[in-house]
Scaffold this motif. Structure first.
Motif, PDB file in Angstrom:
ATOM      1  N   ILE A 117       1.259  -1.169  -0.134  1.00  0.00           N
ATOM      2  CA  ILE A 117      -0.102  -0.150   0.051  1.00  0.00           C
ATOM      3  C   ILE A 117       1.201   1.553  -0.039  1.00  0.00           C
ATOM      4  O   ILE A 117       0.510   2.106  -0.843  1.00  0.00           O
ATOM      5  N   VAL A 118       2.097   1.025   0.605  1.00  0.00           N
ATOM      6  CA  VAL A 118       3.313   2.613   0.436  1.00  0.00           C
ATOM      7  C   VAL A 118       3.383   2.615  -0.973  1.00  0.00           C
ATOM      8  O   VAL A 118       3.942   3.752  -1.096  1.00  0.00           O
ATOM      9  N   ALA A 119       3.606   1.713  -0.903  1.00  0.00           N
ATOM     10  CA  ALA A 119       3.884   1.693  -2.334  1.00  0.00           C
ATOM     11  C   ALA A 119       3.659   2.578  -3.091  1.00  0.00           C
ATOM     12  O   ALA A 119       3.769   3.168  -4.430  1.00  0.00           O
ATOM     13  N   ALA A 120       2.326   1.951  -3.411  1.00  0.00           N
ATOM     14  CA  ALA A 120       1.080   2.317  -4.435  1.00  0.00           C
ATOM     15  C   ALA A 120       0.984   3.404  -3.661  1.00  0.00           C
ATOM     16  O   ALA A 120       0.946   5.101  -4.811  1.00  0.00           O
ATOM     17  N   LEU A 121       0.956   4.684  -2.638  1.00  0.00           N
ATOM     18  CA  LEU A 121       0.936   5.566  -2.100  1.00  0.00           C
ATOM     19  C   LEU A 121       2.142   6.481  -3.266  1.00  0.00           C
ATOM     20  O   LEU A 121       1.738   7.451  -3.144  1.00  0.00           O
ATOM     21  N   ILE A 122       3.136   6.210  -3.248  1.00  0.00           N
ATOM     22  CA  ILE A 122       4.031   6.362  -2.962  1.00  0.00           C
ATOM     23  C   ILE A 122       4.705   6.783  -4.925  1.00  0.00           C
ATOM     24  O   ILE A 122       4.479   8.088  -5.330  1.00  0.00           O
ATOM     25  N   VAL A 123       3.994   5.966  -5.473  1.00  0.00           N
ATOM     26  CA  VAL A 123       3.557   5.908  -6.605  1.00  0.00           C
ATOM     27  C   VAL A 123       2.392   7.220  -7.540  1.00  0.00           C
ATOM     28  O   VAL A 123       3.023   8.316  -8.248  1.00  0.00           O
ATOM     29  N   LEU A 124       1.783   6.871  -6.117  1.00  0.00           N
ATOM     30  CA  LEU A 124       1.091   8.007  -7.441  1.00  0.00           C
ATOM     31  C   LEU A 124       1.114   9.087  -6.338  1.00  0.00           C
ATOM     32  O   LEU A 124       0.854  10.142  -7.478  1.00  0.00           O
ATOM     33  N   ALA A 125       1.875   9.570  -5.476  1.00  0.00           N
ATOM     34  CA  ALA A 125       2.668  10.715  -5.709  1.00  0.00           C
ATOM     35  C   ALA A 125       3.754  11.483  -6.274  1.00  0.00           C
ATOM     36  O   ALA A 125       3.722  12.125  -6.233  1.00  0.00           O
ATOM     37  N   LYS A 161       4.398   9.825  -9.350  1.00  0.00           N
ATOM     38  CA  LYS A 161       4.251   9.688 -11.004  1.00  0.00           C
ATOM     39  C   LYS A 161       2.869  10.318 -11.009  1.00  0.00           C
ATOM     40  O   LYS A 161       2.182   9.841 -10.778  1.00  0.00           O
ATOM     41  N   THR A 162       3.324  11.732 -11.940  1.00  0.00           N
ATOM     42  CA  THR A 162       2.019  12.353 -11.603  1.00  0.00           C
ATOM     43  C   THR A 162       1.509  12.080 -13.101  1.00  0.00           C
ATOM     44  O   THR A 162       0.025  11.865 -13.417  1.00  0.00           O
ATOM     45  N   HIS A 163       2.087  11.528 -13.775  1.00  0.00           N
ATOM     46  CA  HIS A 163       2.103  10.872 -15.189  1.00  0.00           C
ATOM     47  C   HIS A 163       1.454  10.165 -15.544  1.00  0.00           C
ATOM     48  O   HIS A 163       2.005   8.729 -14.160  1.00  0.00           O
ATOM     49  N   GLY A 164       1.431   8.935 -16.329  1.00  0.00           N
ATOM     50  CA  GLY A 164       1.224   7.901 -16.657  1.00  0.00           C
ATOM     51  C   GLY A 164      -0.109   7.269 -15.929  1.00  0.00           C
ATOM     52  O   GLY A 164      -0.901   7.723 -14.800  1.00  0.00           O
ATOM     53  N   PRO A 165      -1.023   6.054 -16.609  1.00  0.00           N
ATOM     54  CA  PRO A 165      -2.516   5.344 -15.950  1.00  0.00           C
ATOM     55  C   PRO A 165      -2.145   4.942 -13.980  1.00  0.00           C
ATOM     56  O   PRO A 165      -0.972   4.718 -14.132  1.00  0.00           O
ATOM     57  N   TRP A 166      -3.332   4.896 -13.325  1.00  0.00           N
ATOM     58  CA  TRP A 166      -3.711   5.460 -12.222  1.00  0.00           C
ATOM     59  C   TRP A 166      -3.302   3.431 -11.977  1.00  0.00           C
ATOM     60  O   TRP A 166      -2.553   3.309 -11.246  1.00  0.00           O
ATOM     61  N   LEU A 167      -3.265   2.816 -13.095  1.00  0.00           N
ATOM     62  CA  LEU A 167      -3.157   1.619 -12.519  1.00  0.00           C
ATOM     63  C   LEU A 167      -1.977   0.878 -11.858  1.00  0.00           C
ATOM     64  O   LEU A 167      -1.775   0.058 -11.869  1.00  0.00           O
ATOM     65  N   ALA A 168      -0.862   1.635 -12.856  1.00  0.00           N
ATOM     66  CA  ALA A 168       0.191   1.530 -12.512  1.00  0.00           C
ATOM     67  C   ALA A 168       0.905   1.469 -11.024  1.00  0.00           C
ATOM     68  O   ALA A 168       2.057   0.854 -10.717  1.00  0.00           O
ATOM     69  N   ALA A 169      -0.148   2.543 -10.042  1.00  0.00           N
ATOM     70  CA  ALA A 169       0.164   2.181  -8.853  1.00  0.00           C
ATOM     71  C   ALA A 169      -0.072   0.555  -8.080  1.00  0.00           C
ATOM     72  O   ALA A 169       0.509   0.569  -7.560  1.00  0.00           O
ATOM     73  N   LEU A 170      -1.293   0.490  -8.820  1.00  0.00           N
ATOM     74  CA  LEU A 170      -1.253  -1.051  -7.804  1.00  0.00           C
ATOM     75  C   LEU A 170      -0.088  -1.923  -9.300  1.00  0.00           C
ATOM     76  O   LEU A 170      -0.470  -3.157  -8.066  1.00  0.00           O
TER      77      LEU A 170
END
Lengths: 149, 660
Positions: B433-441, B443-452
């Protein structure tokens, strides 16, 4: 759980996964198959503009032009019909006029084929089987051979 | 003269293989120790003879002996030595000799180190192994003789396809073949077990290291091939779902499944006949791969052979071995008694699920690869099945598997409770979950699925770590105790942790490349600049450079980021005059997390050069992860249980600790 029930569980699981796999394959087959056409096919079958397909044949000699900074235009021929192609990007190392090529992309309403992928044959002696077949079909196989220097 | 010696050695090897195929098999049937004893010296003689033939071939390439057709067609005096050697297998005939060389090497290894195998099993394994050698040696001798002479000998050879003149590709085939052909061991063991009608824990313990060896060689071979296509084909792609790539991926998937099911067969005595079936399928897919690559039905850099009769012969060999093995399986498999009952929720159950999902994935790849060929063969339309097909089939099947990987090791054998296993993975879930949150914070571009996707990758890596931490009691014991336990942990356990963790890193690489890769295609005149992902690329000048057997157009590209000078990158376009071909050499600059990748094209006629540049996020992780996975295989292979010379101990362990 009895032995029978356990076995039934695993068989059901196996069949379930197999069914899902078959479903996925069939679904993907429906929309993601790319057909291969020769220039003659494109004209004869009157392919609808916007359809994604692979166009294969020889690069017409003397047809290669630079039309933009990184855009090139050339014609693909099977020695009976010709289709103009445009492509933006780097051509593969083995792309050359007078030799076999396969371009993947879409046909525009103006009859111009916009390629997003261009594949060329991998060596001197080699012609993509699709191109060879297309040339044989158009009855120009031998001419193609002789046309080579 | 020496070339005739090589040819003669191959013919002799064929004769020896025939003996090795027939005599020990009869011996095993009649329980005649004398006849069975033929197998071991025969296997070693077979290796010696094929190695001789191969050495002669290498010698001919190194000395540029153009009186051999093969050398004249595929080599050149100006070629660097390493590519003269690599040229041996850079063609159809030579690569087939390498194929049988590796096959006989595996056979000889069993002969040399198979002391702890029962006599009958060893004789049968070697006989089956020899039957494969007979088929392929006959194929080489009758359709693809590498020792054909050319008279008069030309003064110069025609050279090797420049695409193959590359360090990455020079060693890719030997590894790939070591993997492909290594699966023949699992196959031979499976056939031998079916002939004996008996599979015990000893059998599974023998099959596992061979499969592991083949698997890790295949992993390295596939990673090398993928890396090669990444930096030479100039598209910066790492996997194209090309039929030839799929031909190596399918045996890999099934070998992975086999590795897991063999654990159950070894430790619990269950899934025996399924394990045998997987062993047959794994090698069958290797044969199918050999057919696809060697028959010339594919349009690819790998397709050397254009002679259709060769393809037909390989197809016959494939049908013989696959059909024969499956018929034998249908006849004998019912004899194998199942033991080791287990509940659906258990370690065994998890491994069954792993096997089912991997088999389904292999099935999807198989259909996508062979359906177009099948359609063409029956006169249907010519079609291509591209990446979208595989993304829509392979992806959804692998997804649940990846989610379940960290869970499996926490389930107990026989019967397990799901909840406590999940409880232990809270830490891994939190990390994901932390990894996903970091990615969302970040990487502003790119699909949100990437966080998953990144969460999944982290779940795998953290899951592997938690598994390790639990085994050594990292947070419950003093550090010294944990370290001691870590040192004593079975190597196979370490191997699993590394392999599963490496898989997570591969997933991160693939997700990163898919989600955030940025591309720039432009034409620059010397002195002009372009921007990509925060980098400023300036084409300062373009020059020519002389290589050993090529001439290169070199772009001098200056790279800077936010005013910081990052030095120069030198993409090349090489022209090989002998082969009259060109080859792109991408310039790659990596910072460990992403690659800057630049390719230069020709002058577009107006003084500008086409430049294609990519920022490949997480690209290096794909190969780093694959290497970690392979390393896990190596570590696992050194496990005491498999160690040569420790058979007594292994047996003692098995007797005292049946359920580990």
């Amino acid at each position: 759980m009895t032995r029978k029930q356990r076995r039934a569980t695993f068989i059901a699981l196996g069949l379930g996964i197999l069914a899902v796999a078959v479903g996925l394959v069939l679904n993907a087959m429906r929309d993601n198959i790319v057909f291969f056409y020769s220039p003659s096919d494109v004209v004869e079958k009157s392919i609808a503009p916007g359809t994604r397909f692979r166009l294969g044949g020889m690069v017409e000699k003397g047809s290669l032009r630079h039309t933009g900074p990184a855009t090139i235009a050339f014609e693909v021929t099977d020695f009976s019909k010709r289709i103009p192609v445009t492509y933006t990007g780097l051509l593969p190392d083995l792309f050359r006029e007078g030799q076999g090529v396969v371009a993947e992309g879409r046909l525009g309403a103006d009859g111009n084929f916009t390629a997003d992928t261009v594949l060329a044959k991998h060596d001197e002696k080699y012609m993509p089987p699709e191109v060879a077949a297309a040339l044989k079909k158009s009855g120009r196989w031998k001419e193609g051979e002789e046309a080579k220097p | 003269m020496i070339d005739e010696l090589g040819h003669f050695a191959l013919v002799l090897a064929f004769g020896v293989s025939l003996v090795q195929m027939i005599v020990p098999m009869i011996g095993a049937h009649r329980r005649d120790a004398g006849l069975m004893a033929v197998a071991r010296p025969a296997a070693i003689a077979q290796l010696a003879l094929i190695a001789t033939a191969f050495a002669v071939l290498v010698y001919a390439f190194v000395t540029s002996d153009f009186s051999l057709v093969l050398v004249a067609e595929n080599s050149h005096t100006t070629k660097p030595l390493i590519y003269k050697i690599a040229g041996v297998w850079g063609n159809h005939e030579g690569s087939m000799v390498l194929w049988v060389l590796i096959l006989s090497l595996y056979g000889a290894l069993v002969a040399l180190f198979g002391d702890n195998l029962p006599d009958g099993l060893r004789a049968r394994v070697l006989a089956v192994q020899a039957s494969i050698a007979v088929a392929f040696l006959a194929f080489i001798l009758f359709t693809s003789n590498p020792f054909l002479r050319l008279d008069p000998a030309p003064f110069e050879g025609k050279g090797l396809n420049p695409l193959l003149q590359d360090p990455g590709l020079a060693f890719h085939p030997p590894f790939l073949y070591a993997g492909y052909v290594g699966l023949s061991m699992a196959f031979s063991f499976a056939i031998a077990a079916l002939l004996e009608g008996r599979v015990d824990a000893g059998w599974a313990r023998w099959v596992r290291p061979w499969t592991l060896l083949a698997w890790l060689a295949l992993t390295i071979g596939i990673a090398m091939g993928s890396w090669w296509s990444y930096y030479t084909l100039g598209w910066g792609g790492y996997w194209f779902w090309d039929p030839v790539e799929n031909a190596s991926l399918m045996p890999w998937i099934v070998a992975t499944a086999l590795l897991h099911s063999a654990i159950v067969a070894e430790k619990r005595g269950a899934l025996k006949s399924w394990t045998i079936l997987l062993a047959i399928f794994a090698f069958s897919l290797s044969l199918v791969g050999t057919f696809l690559v060697r028959s010339g039905v594919l349009n690819s850099v790998h397709a050397f052979a254009n002679d259709p009769s060769r393809g037909l012969v390989i197809l016959c060999i494939v049908f013989f071995f696959v059909g024969g093995a499956l018929a034998l399986y249908g006849w004998r498999a019912p004899l194998l008694k199942a033991e080791g009952l287990f509940a659906p929720i258990s370690r065994e159950g998890a491994l069954v699920l792993n096997n089912l999902l991997l088999s389904a994935a292999a099935f999807a790849v198989f259909i996508g690869t062979l359906y177009p060929l099948f359609l063409d063969a029956v006169g249907g339309p010519k079609i291509t099945v591209g990446p979208p097909f595989f993304n829509l089939t392979f992806g959804p099947i692998m997804l649940p598997l990846l989610c379940l990987v960290p869970l499996g090791p926490f389930l107990a054998w026989k019967r397990a409770d799901l909840f406590p296993a999940l409880q232990r993975l809270y830490g891994a879930a939190a990390a994901a979950i932390v990894a996903a949150l970091i990615v969302l914070a970040v990487k502003t571009h790119g699909p949100w699925l990437a966080a998953l996707g990144m969460a999944l990758a982290m779940w795998l890596v953290a899951g592997a770590f938690v598994e390790l931490a639990t085994r050594i009691g990292l947070f419950t014991n003093p550090v010294a105790v944990s370290l001691r336990r870590a040192a004593r942990l079975p190597r196979a356990q370490w191997g699993m942790v590394l392999a599963h963790g490496g898989l997570g890193i591969v997933v991160a690489g693939i997700v990163g490349m898919t989600a955030w890769r940025q591309e720039l295609v432009t034409a620059l005149k010397p002195g002009e600049s372009a921007e990509l992902a925060g980098y400023t690329l300036t084409l300062e000048k373009v020059g020519m450079r002389e290589g050993p057997n090529y001439e290169a157009l070199v772009g001098v590209v200056h790279v800077s980021r936010d005013g910081r000078d990052l030095g120069y990158m030198l993409p090349e376009k090489r022209n090989f005059p002998v082969e009259r071909q060109e080859k792109t050499e991408a310039a790659i600059r990596t910072n460990g997390v992403s690659d800057l990748y630049i390719v230069i094209g020709e002058d577009n006629g107006q003084g500008a050069f086409t430049i294609r540049a990519y920022e490949n996020s997480f690209a290096p992780w794909i190969w780093a992860g694959a290497i970690i996975m392979a390393f896990g295989g190596i570590v696992s292979l050194t496990d005491r249980r498999y160690r040569v010379g420790a058979p007594v101990r292994a047996r003692a362990r098995l007797a005292s600790a049946p359920a580990e």
